[in-house]
Design a protein around this motif. Structure first.
Motif, short mmCIF file in Angstrom:
data_model
loop_
_atom_site.label_atom_id
_atom_site.label_comp_id
_atom_site.label_asym_id
_atom_site.label_seq_id
_atom_site.Cartn_x
_atom_site.Cartn_y
_atom_site.Cartn_z
N HIS A 120 -0.83 4.17 2.07
CA HIS A 120 -1.95 5.09 1.93
C HIS A 120 -1.82 6.04 0.74
CE1 HIS A 120 -4.02 4.05 5.67
NE2 HIS A 120 -2.84 4.02 6.26
N THR A 121 -0.82 5.83 -0.11
CA THR A 121 -0.59 6.77 -1.21
C THR A 121 -0.51 6.05 -2.55
OG1 THR A 121 0.69 8.16 0.31
CG2 THR A 121 0.84 8.68 -2.03
N LYS A 133 -7.58 6.38 2.76
CA LYS A 133 -7.61 5.61 4.01
C LYS A 133 -7.52 4.12 3.70
CE LYS A 133 -10.25 4.99 8.28
NZ LYS A 133 -11.47 5.37 9.03
N HIS A 134 -8.24 3.71 2.65
CA HIS A 134 -8.22 2.31 2.22
C HIS A 134 -7.92 2.25 0.73
CE1 HIS A 134 -10.06 1.11 6.03
NE2 HIS A 134 -10.95 2.06 5.84
N ILE A 135 -7.14 1.25 0.31
CA ILE A 135 -6.82 1.04 -1.10
C ILE A 135 -7.26 -0.38 -1.47
CG2 ILE A 135 -4.98 0.86 -2.82
CD1 ILE A 135 -3.41 2.93 -1.13
N LEU A 136 -7.99 -0.48 -2.57
CA LEU A 136 -8.45 -1.78 -3.05
C LEU A 136 -7.81 -2.07 -4.41
CD1 LEU A 136 -10.35 -4.25 -2.74
CD2 LEU A 136 -12.07 -2.93 -4.00
N VAL A 137 -7.05 -3.15 -4.48
CA VAL A 137 -6.40 -3.56 -5.73
C VAL A 137 -7.32 -4.55 -6.45
CG1 VAL A 137 -4.36 -4.62 -6.76
CG2 VAL A 137 -4.13 -3.24 -4.68
N ALA A 138 -7.74 -4.17 -7.66
CA ALA A 138 -8.65 -5.02 -8.44
C ALA A 138 -8.21 -4.97 -9.91
CB ALA A 138 -10.08 -4.54 -8.28
N THR A 139 -6.95 -5.31 -10.13
CA THR A 139 -6.34 -5.13 -11.45
C THR A 139 -6.43 -6.35 -12.35
OG1 THR A 139 -4.23 -5.61 -10.36
CG2 THR A 139 -4.74 -3.31 -10.78
N GLY A 140 -7.04 -7.45 -11.88
CA GLY A 140 -7.28 -8.60 -12.74
C GLY A 140 -6.02 -9.33 -13.17
N GLY A 270 4.31 -1.34 -7.34
CA GLY A 270 4.77 -0.89 -6.03
C GLY A 270 4.17 -1.65 -4.87
N LEU A 271 3.57 -2.79 -5.14
CA LEU A 271 2.90 -3.55 -4.07
C LEU A 271 3.89 -4.01 -3.01
CD1 LEU A 271 0.48 -5.53 -6.37
CD2 LEU A 271 -0.24 -4.06 -4.49
N GLU A 272 4.98 -4.60 -3.43
CA GLU A 272 5.95 -5.12 -2.45
C GLU A 272 6.64 -3.97 -1.71
OE1 GLU A 272 7.60 -9.28 -4.07
OE2 GLU A 272 7.69 -7.67 -5.58
N THR A 273 6.84 -2.85 -2.41
CA THR A 273 7.42 -1.67 -1.74
C THR A 273 6.51 -1.19 -0.62
OG1 THR A 273 8.51 -1.00 -3.80
CG2 THR A 273 8.22 0.70 -2.10
N ALA A 274 5.20 -1.32 -0.85
CA ALA A 274 4.22 -0.90 0.16
C ALA A 274 4.05 -1.95 1.26
CB ALA A 274 2.88 -0.61 -0.50
N GLY A 275 4.71 -3.10 1.10
CA GLY A 275 4.65 -4.14 2.12
C GLY A 275 3.69 -5.27 1.83
N VAL A 276 3.09 -5.28 0.61
CA VAL A 276 2.13 -6.32 0.26
C VAL A 276 2.87 -7.58 -0.19
CG1 VAL A 276 0.27 -6.96 -1.33
CG2 VAL A 276 0.37 -4.64 -0.39
N LEU A 277 2.44 -8.72 0.35
CA LEU A 277 3.04 -10.01 0.01
C LEU A 277 2.43 -10.55 -1.27
CD1 LEU A 277 4.89 -12.42 0.82
CD2 LEU A 277 2.91 -13.34 2.07
N LEU A 278 3.31 -10.97 -2.21
CA LEU A 278 2.86 -11.61 -3.44
C LEU A 278 3.21 -13.09 -3.40
CD1 LEU A 278 3.96 -9.01 -6.17
CD2 LEU A 278 1.78 -9.15 -4.93
N VAL A 294 -0.94 -5.72 4.83
CA VAL A 294 -0.93 -4.29 5.13
C VAL A 294 -2.37 -3.89 5.42
CG1 VAL A 294 -0.39 -1.98 4.25
CG2 VAL A 294 1.00 -3.96 3.55
N PRO A 295 -2.70 -3.49 6.64
CA PRO A 295 -4.10 -3.30 7.04
C PRO A 295 -4.93 -2.40 6.14
CG PRO A 295 -2.65 -3.20 8.95
CD PRO A 295 -1.76 -3.25 7.76
N SER A 296 -4.33 -1.41 5.50
CA SER A 296 -5.09 -0.47 4.68
C SER A 296 -5.30 -0.94 3.25
CB SER A 296 -4.38 0.89 4.65
OG SER A 296 -3.07 0.74 4.11
N ILE A 297 -4.66 -2.05 2.87
CA ILE A 297 -4.70 -2.49 1.47
C ILE A 297 -5.44 -3.84 1.36
CG2 ILE A 297 -3.33 -3.08 -0.55
CD1 ILE A 297 -1.10 -1.31 0.56
N TYR A 298 -6.41 -3.87 0.45
CA TYR A 298 -7.20 -5.07 0.17
C TYR A 298 -7.06 -5.41 -1.31
CZ TYR A 298 -9.55 -4.41 4.70
OH TYR A 298 -9.84 -4.28 6.03
N ALA A 299 -7.46 -6.61 -1.67
CA ALA A 299 -7.43 -7.01 -3.08
C ALA A 299 -8.55 -8.01 -3.35
CB ALA A 299 -6.08 -7.62 -3.46
#
Length: 451
Positions: A120-121, A133-140, A270-278, A294-299
């Motif tokens: 969430h940070t 509350k929600h984070i959207l990754v759209a970094t291309g 920091g995606l993997e640190t936050a628990g996001v699978l690559l 991670v429920p709060s993170i979308y891409a």
């Protein structure tokens, strides 16, 4: 817990901007961070400047054809110094529009690099920490440069729009749509253009017959397209770049451009640190709703390496907002996406290739190739392909492939019918528009082969 924002978007490309604006319209408090320029790959260093260069490069052939139609024209060389400032002024204008749209939508813009600290940070390169509350990754994504001696002397599709001068000769390495499009562009602008591709045919993954006609057309127009050929090493010389290839040849070029694939922008975020699978290619792994583990993170978009097309990223952004902010779970539909490859000749495609369709079920293939009226009159050898792949059982059109001037415009319209489930008989019942190239799509009566 109280968050600073309901949604924080990382990335100011087409997908991220659309998601931010539409989410803000629901009343959500939205922030967006972009480290470079608003508009992303498509607007700043992709679709838009590329298509303008396609337009520019097409005039050389138009001037040549004009004489056959009775026009007395004396064309001169292409003036990059005149074109480039206009190109960048247009990109500046479009970036301004993107910023204005975000501002008018009450989206807070942060001109900074963003990384994840936890689910969430977000931490910014300015030193700020922001919670959402929600984070959207759209970094291309970004171009990949192969690891070989002297590779640092080459450019990619990112730098091609920034050249100080147009080279007299160029080697383009790669066989995808970016490499093949720029081979046509440079050739049309008067640059002696060579293209290397390591495999047997360019445009891997597209219909074999269609990509063969594109390759033949490129060679006919002057591109020195060499397949089963790759670069071994490069060396900077005073008079250019010396390239050693896999056939043992040493050839000199003014410029070398790599278009050998793209990689998602997920490094040092920091995606993997936050628990996001690559994934293995660095892509963010998401489900059908663009949600990570991670429920709060979308891409969305190219960073997920699903379908790397701007309109798809926008659709994914819209589906994300429907799901998260409108309470209407909406999976992303990646089926039957029309696309255009702005090679010269141009190609449009939707649905399955003949090879993919025939591996799936028995099919009928309807196809015709011919010299189009406009080029035949001018004495050119250009050929058009109109091709339909039909399911023998359901009679549905499984794929449509067009190689012709304005193929992208045609495939957009064909895509509507095919998305609706049109059959061959639906095409047959449609009256032809004459004289056009596209009328062939509704006048082919007998299959050329069945598989």
């Amino acid at each position: 817990m109280a968050f600073d924002y309901d949604l924080f978007v990382i990335g100011g490309g087409s997908g991220g901007v659309r998601a931010a604006r539409v989410a803000a319209a629901t009343g959500a408090k939205v922030g967006l961070a972009e480290e470079f320029r608003m508009g992303g790959t498509c607007v700043i260093r992709g679709c838009v400047p590329k298509k303008l260069m396609v337009f520019a490069s097409g005039f050389s052939e138009m001037f040549a054809d004009a004489g056959a139609y009775g026009w007395d024209l004396t064309p001169g060389p292409f003036d990059w110094g005149k074109f480039r400032p206009k190109l960048h002024a247009e990109l500046d204008r479009l970036e301004g529009i993107y910023r204005k749209l975000l501002g008018n939508s009450d989206v807070t813009i942060f001109d900074a690099r963003a990384a994840l600290k936890d689910p969430h940070t977000v931490t910014l390169s300015t030193g700020e920490e922001i919670t959402a509350k929600h984070i959207l990754v759209a970094t291309g994504g970004r171009p990949v440069v192969p690891d070989l001696p002297g590779a640092e002397h080459a450019i990619t599709s990112n730098e091609v729009f920034l050249l100080d001068d147009m080279p007299k000769s160029i080697l383009i390495v790669g066989g995808g749509y970016i490499a093949s499009e720029f081979a046509g562009i440079m050739n049309g602008l008067g640059v002696k253009t060579t293209q290397y591709y390591r495999s047997e045919q360019i445009l891997r993954g597209f219909d074999n017959e269609a990509r063969g006609i594109v390759a033949d057309g490129m060679r006919e127009k002057g591109v020195d397209l060499q397949v089963n050929t790759n670069v071994v090493s490069m060396e900077k010389r005073d008079d250019g770049i010396l390239v050693k290839d896999t056939h043992g040849r040493d050839l000199l070029f003014d410029q070398v451009m790599f278009a050998t694939g793209r990689r998602p922008n997920t490094d040092d975020m920091g995606l993997e640190t936050a628990g996001v699978l690559l994934g293995r290619g660095g892509e963010v792994v998401v489900d059908e709703y663009s949600q990570t583990g991670v429920p709060s993170i979308y891409a969305i978009g190219d960073v997920t390496n699903r379908v790397q097309l701007t309109p798809v990223a926008i659709r994914e952004g819209m589906a994300f907002v429907e799901t998260v902010f409108k309470g209407n779970p909406t999976p992303v539909d990646h089926a039957l996406i029309p696309s255009a490859i702005f090679t010269q000749p141009e190609m449009g495609t939707v649905g399955l290739s003949e090879e993919a369709a025939s591996a799936q079920e028995p099919v009928e293939v309807y196809a015709t190739t011919f010299k189009p009226m406009n080029h035949a009159f001018a004495g050119r050898e250009d050929r058009v392909l109109m091709k339909l792949i039909i399911s023998k059982q359901s009679r549905k059109v499984l794929g449509c492939h067009i190689v012709a001037d304005h193929a992208g415009e045609m495939i957009q319209m064909a895509g509507i019918a095919i998305k609706m489930g049109a059959t061959k008989e639906d095409f047959d019942r449609t009256v032809a528009v004459h004289p056009t190239m596209a009328e062939e799509l509704v006048t082919m009566k007998e299959p050329v082969r069945t598989t």
